[in-house]
Design a protein around this motif. Structure first.
Motif: not given
Length: 201
Positions: A81-98, A180-182
């Motif tokens: 319930n904290t609406r915390e964000r997590l940034t993970i790495q993609n296979s092409d070197g970029t990153s994405v936030s969830y 995206p990587f796990p």
């Protein structure tokens, strides 16, 4: 009498539904799961959105482990319930936030496990979730960067995780995709062998 017969019919349908989804009828479960796998193979083989079609690669049928009903598990869903964000790495070197959405806690092969379910940011009210995981087969018999699992989440605190339906990201089949990587929370110290093996080009 008609009403009584109707109620019996509803009861039989419910019983069949319960038996199937509780894993009681393993033959039915295996055949239904195989249908789902065959549908994905048909998509990979023929769809314009398939990684094979998009990269103009000759289709090769992926290899699979045997379907094992015990790898379809009922998990307890613990929403975050904290609406915390997590940034993970993609296979092409970029990153994405969830957004950290929930933990799915379950037992498998005698071990207490949990997986983090993520929700894409920027999709409004669209109920889409990301569940990527890796395990002790990753990089050996399965794709090194892990596999994905689709989940359907309702209003209850339960969710079904069917590892027989785990699949490879598009990056397993060719270049030119962003996968995206796990998250590190989803690297499991256990072998999960059902479904798709590593794709050998």
């Amino acid at each position: 009498m008609k009403k009584f017969g109707f109620l019996i019919g509803i009861g039989l349908i419910f019983l069949a539904f319960f038996t199937f989804y509780s894993g009681g009828n393993s033959e039915t479960y295996i055949s239904q799961t195989q249908v789902t796998i065959d549908e994905r193979l048909q998509f990979l083989r023929t769809s314009d959105s398939s990684p094979f079609q998009r990269n103009n690669i000759e289709f090769q049928t992926p290899k699979f482990f045997a379907i094992k009903p015990e790898y379809r598990v009922n998990a307890k869903l613990e929403r975050i319930n904290t609406r915390e964000r997590l940034t993970i790495q993609n296979s092409d070197g970029t990153s994405v936030s969830y957004q950290k959405y929930a933990y799915a806690k379950f037992k498998l092969k005698g071990a207490d496990l949990k997986l983090l379910i993520l929700k894409p940011i920027g999709f409004g009210a669209l109920e889409q979730y990301f569940l990527g995981f890796a395990d002790d087969t990753s990089g050996e018999s399965t794709y090194g960067a892990g596999r994905y699992l689709d989940v359907e989440i309702g209003k209850s605190n339960k969710v079904v995780l069917d590892f027989n339906l785990a699949y490879n990201p598009y990056c397993a089949y060719g270049d030119g995709f962003t996968c995206p990587f796990p998250p590190k929370e989803n690297v499991l110290a256990i072998q999960i062998k059902p479904r798709e093996k590593d794709f050998i080009h």
